[in-house]
Design a protein around this motif. Structure first.
Motif, PDB file in Angstrom:
ATOM      1  N   LYS B   2       0.822  -1.219   0.000  1.00  0.00           N
ATOM      2  CA  LYS B   2       0.000   0.000   0.000  1.00  0.00           C
ATOM      3  C   LYS B   2       0.854   1.268   0.000  1.00  0.00           C
ATOM      4  O   LYS B   2       0.566   2.196  -0.766  1.00  0.00           O
ATOM      5  CB  LYS B   2      -0.951  -0.005   1.200  1.00  0.00           C
ATOM      6  N   LEU B   5       1.915   1.936  -3.473  1.00  0.00           N
ATOM      7  CA  LEU B   5       0.814   2.422  -4.326  1.00  0.00           C
ATOM      8  C   LEU B   5       0.590   3.913  -4.120  1.00  0.00           C
ATOM      9  O   LEU B   5       0.412   4.681  -5.074  1.00  0.00           O
ATOM     10  CB  LEU B   5      -0.488   1.682  -3.960  1.00  0.00           C
ATOM     11  N   ILE B   6       0.586   4.312  -2.856  1.00  0.00           N
ATOM     12  CA  ILE B   6       0.344   5.731  -2.544  1.00  0.00           C
ATOM     13  C   ILE B   6       1.546   6.565  -3.003  1.00  0.00           C
ATOM     14  O   ILE B   6       1.382   7.629  -3.606  1.00  0.00           O
ATOM     15  CB  ILE B   6       0.081   5.928  -1.033  1.00  0.00           C
ATOM     16  N   ARG B   9       1.527   7.406  -6.610  1.00  0.00           N
ATOM     17  CA  ARG B   9       0.622   8.510  -6.954  1.00  0.00           C
ATOM     18  C   ARG B   9       1.207   9.859  -6.529  1.00  0.00           C
ATOM     19  O   ARG B   9       1.066  10.853  -7.233  1.00  0.00           O
ATOM     20  CB  ARG B   9      -0.751   8.316  -6.293  1.00  0.00           C
ATOM     21  N   LEU B  10       1.833   9.855  -5.377  1.00  0.00           N
ATOM     22  CA  LEU B  10       2.422  11.113  -4.891  1.00  0.00           C
ATOM     23  C   LEU B  10       3.560  11.560  -5.803  1.00  0.00           C
ATOM     24  O   LEU B  10       3.687  12.736  -6.138  1.00  0.00           O
ATOM     25  CB  LEU B  10       2.947  10.942  -3.458  1.00  0.00           C
ATOM     26  N   TRP B  12       3.973  10.781  -8.911  1.00  0.00           N
ATOM     27  CA  TRP B  12       3.447  11.129 -10.235  1.00  0.00           C
ATOM     28  C   TRP B  12       2.994  12.589 -10.276  1.00  0.00           C
ATOM     29  O   TRP B  12       3.083  13.250 -11.303  1.00  0.00           O
ATOM     30  CB  TRP B  12       2.295  10.177 -10.598  1.00  0.00           C
ATOM     31  N   GLN B  13       2.536  13.081  -9.117  1.00  0.00           N
ATOM     32  CA  GLN B  13       2.109  14.485  -9.027  1.00  0.00           C
ATOM     33  C   GLN B  13       3.272  15.419  -9.368  1.00  0.00           C
ATOM     34  O   GLN B  13       3.086  16.470  -9.952  1.00  0.00           O
ATOM     35  CB  GLN B  13       1.642  14.818  -7.610  1.00  0.00           C
ATOM     36  N   ARG B  15       6.125  14.587 -11.097  1.00  0.00           N
ATOM     37  CA  ARG B  15       7.024  13.855 -12.007  1.00  0.00           C
ATOM     38  C   ARG B  15       7.955  14.768 -12.789  1.00  0.00           C
ATOM     39  O   ARG B  15       9.111  14.444 -13.000  1.00  0.00           O
ATOM     40  CB  ARG B  15       6.240  12.951 -12.944  1.00  0.00           C
ATOM     41  N   GLU B  70      -0.910  17.392   0.971  1.00  0.00           N
ATOM     42  CA  GLU B  70      -1.994  16.412   0.867  1.00  0.00           C
ATOM     43  C   GLU B  70      -3.159  16.765   1.783  1.00  0.00           C
ATOM     44  O   GLU B  70      -4.310  16.482   1.454  1.00  0.00           O
ATOM     45  CB  GLU B  70      -1.467  15.005   1.198  1.00  0.00           C
ATOM     46  N   ARG B  75      -6.669  15.425  -0.485  1.00  0.00           N
ATOM     47  CA  ARG B  75      -6.522  14.102  -1.106  1.00  0.00           C
ATOM     48  C   ARG B  75      -6.314  13.037  -0.035  1.00  0.00           C
ATOM     49  O   ARG B  75      -6.654  11.888  -0.222  1.00  0.00           O
ATOM     50  CB  ARG B  75      -5.328  14.098  -2.066  1.00  0.00           C
ATOM     51  N   VAL B  79      -7.453   8.645   0.891  1.00  0.00           N
ATOM     52  CA  VAL B  79      -6.487   7.565   1.182  1.00  0.00           C
ATOM     53  C   VAL B  79      -6.724   7.016   2.588  1.00  0.00           C
ATOM     54  O   VAL B  79      -6.875   5.813   2.773  1.00  0.00           O
ATOM     55  CB  VAL B  79      -5.037   8.088   1.046  1.00  0.00           C
TER      56      VAL B  79
END
Lengths: 298, 230
Positions: B2, B5-6, B9-10, B12-13, B15, B70, B75, B79
């Motif tokens: 997990k 996964l998080i 995403r973080l 990718w924000q 990148r 966050e 967001r 989560v």
């Protein structure tokens, strides 16, 4: 019967401000409980406490038989915030992430994602979820909350940004969830929706629970009655006469219950046919305004 | 799983920012090599030390601002309303700060080796600096997270920077552990000298990071999320 969600003397202070004052409230399995109150009443605070975003100042509660904030309990909970905000990615990415964080795996995750996106009419959208309209974001919020097939749904103003068709969709989703035995706890200012779907309502103001019970128990007035006659040959008791419908030749009276017998006798004397005698029902909107007023605080 | 996964995403924000930083060591190497003349080894060493500093700053700043961002964007609600513990969430933030550092360090290693070859120097120092950056980057990230749990983002970044400064001072007065590792990092030669007992200091640094992370997690479990509630 173990409650799906239970607040036990839950109190929350922000500094000197009391946001929630010894809240005792439970959501039974399979019921839809509408959580009402004016802005600043403490509804969102209560929801955040249940999900563990905030810590209670005193008291506490249980969510699916676990203490508030327990991650294991949240596996079977679906939550829709009032204004969902997503990571970069498509609607499908968002729903899949929600499922994965709740321990779901393929192929079930893939199937549920597809099903949920179809349900909220976002299956065809490839756009970045951050660029969705508010209504689309709210629909996506609902999809990600339902993907894990939760036992308890907690929704904070789920229909605030939806168009009428979206509101109907959400209503049907919640009713279907309830029929499947899921519990639904939702705050809303859309009183007509609450009236339509809730089994019970709880009314909160300035952190205090003022009323909790079946809607009928509140909307039915014990003080006034509505009496309808047909074919009255003379005007009687104009003080209580509310309307005459010429097409059906009916006359409607609203009067204190103590006057019920006198009106019925007067109507019969005037040759009228008694059609109905009912308690006057108040709308939820009327109740909301009444309860929000200072003199109705208990 | 997990936290990854998080973290994905973080990351990718941010990148584009991370990609830019990853390319930074190559850009610096190109600046030194392009004029044609053989660069001065002292200049290269100074640049490598600067890059190490930037790497640690990257980890500390990313880690100290992420939690605040966050919470501000809310967001975090989507989560933490899932079966995710707060410890897992903090771990995700740490990964989101530390994994980009690994990318950055990979660029540092490649460009460092190229530069060392250009001036006919051994690469041991470059590899040592890379390893120290990875270990100290973990600590810098954890320090950033610790402060972000109790302070707003900007204050947390300042506090994290000050903490690293204190560590450097501790190294100057020969206190073993992360301070020594930091002091050795900025005095490293091409040959890998000034690395007396680096394993011991590395292990102490990792243990320190673990203890600070445990403290941050303990605090985060007991604190309200910083949300404007109704």
């Amino acid at each position: 019967m173990i409650a799906a969600l239970e607040f036990q003397e839950t109190t929350k202070h922000y500094g000197t401000q009391k946001a929630l004052d010894r809240l005792n409230l439970s959501v039974k399995p399979g019921e839809i409980l509408g959580f009402l109150g004016p802005n600043g009443a403490g509804k969102t605070t209560a929801i955040y406490l249940a999900l563990g975003f905030l810590q209670a100042t005193s008291g506490g509660g249980q969510i699916l038989d676990k203490p508030f904030g327990d991650p294991a309990a949240r596996k079977s909970v679906g939550f829709v915030p009032d204004a969902p905000n997503f990571f970069a990615g498509s609607a499908a990415d968002t729903v899949k992430l929600a499922g994965k964080l709740n321990g779901m795996r393929n192929p079930r995750l893939r199937e549920r994602t597809k099903e949920m996106l179809n349900t909220v009419s976002l299956a065809e959208t490839k756009k970045d979820a951050r660029k969705f309209s508010r209504g689309m974001q709210q629909r996506l919020g609902i999809a990600q909350a339902l993907v894990n097939d939760p036992d308890l749904l907690i929704l904070d103003e789920p229909t605030s940004a939806l168009d009428p068709a979206g509101v109907v969709e959400v209503r049907e989703l919640l009713q279907a969830a309830s029929q499947e035995g899921k519990s639904v706890f939702f705050s809303s200012h859309q009183l007509s929706e609450v009236e339509r779907i809730c089994d019970r309502i709880a009314f909160l103001d300035r952190g205090k629970l003022l009323r909790c019970g079946r809607l009928e128990d509140f909307t039915e007035s014990t003080e006034q009655v509505e009496i309808v006659f047909r074919n009255l040959r003379a005007d009687i008791l104009p003080k209580y006469q509310m309307a005459h419908t010429a097409a059906k030749n009916t006359t409607r009276f609203v009067a204190p219950r103590s006057e019920q017998r006198r009106i019925i006798e007067a109507g019969w004397t005037a040759g009228g046919e008694l059609l109905s005698v009912d308690s006057v029902r108040k709308s939820l909107e009327q109740l909301f305004i009444e309860w929000s007023r200072e003199e109705f605080r208990v | 799983m997990k936290p990854f996964l998080i973290a994905h995403r973080l990351m990718w924000q941010n990148r584009w920012l991370f990609l830019l930083l990853m390319l930074w060591p190559y850009a610096m190497a190109a600046i030194l090599l392009l004029p044609g003349d053989k660069p001065d080894p002292a200049d290269i060493l100074s640049m490598l030390h600067q890059e190490c500093f930037y790497g640690l700053a990257l980890a500390a700043v990313t880690a100290s601002t992420q939690l605040g961002n966050e919470q501000r964007s809310r967001r975090i609600l989507l989560v933490l309303s899932k079966a995710v513990s707060r410890t897992e969430y903090l771990l995700a933030i740490l990964l989101a700060a530390w994994l980009p550092l690994l990318l950055y360090v990979s660029g540092f290693v490649v460009s460092g080796i190229v530069l060392a070859h250009a001036v006919q120097r051994p690469i041991d120092g470059v590899l040592m600096m890379a390893a120290m950056q990875i270990v100290l980057g973990l600590l810098a990230g954890v320090i950033g997270i610790f402060w972000s749990v109790i302070l707003p983002s900007i204050m947390a970044t300042i506090a994290a920077s000050a903490s690293l400064g204190l560590l450097f001072f501790a190294g100057q007065v020969k206190m073993p552990g992360p301070g020594q590792l930091l002091a050795k990092l900025v005095s490293m030669r091409f040959s890998g000298a000034a690395t007396e007992n680096p394993i011991f200091d590395g292990v102490v640094t990792l243990l320190t990071a673990g203890a600070i992370f445990a403290a941050a997690s303990w605090l985060f479990h007991r604190r309200d999320l910083n949300l404007t509630a109704d």
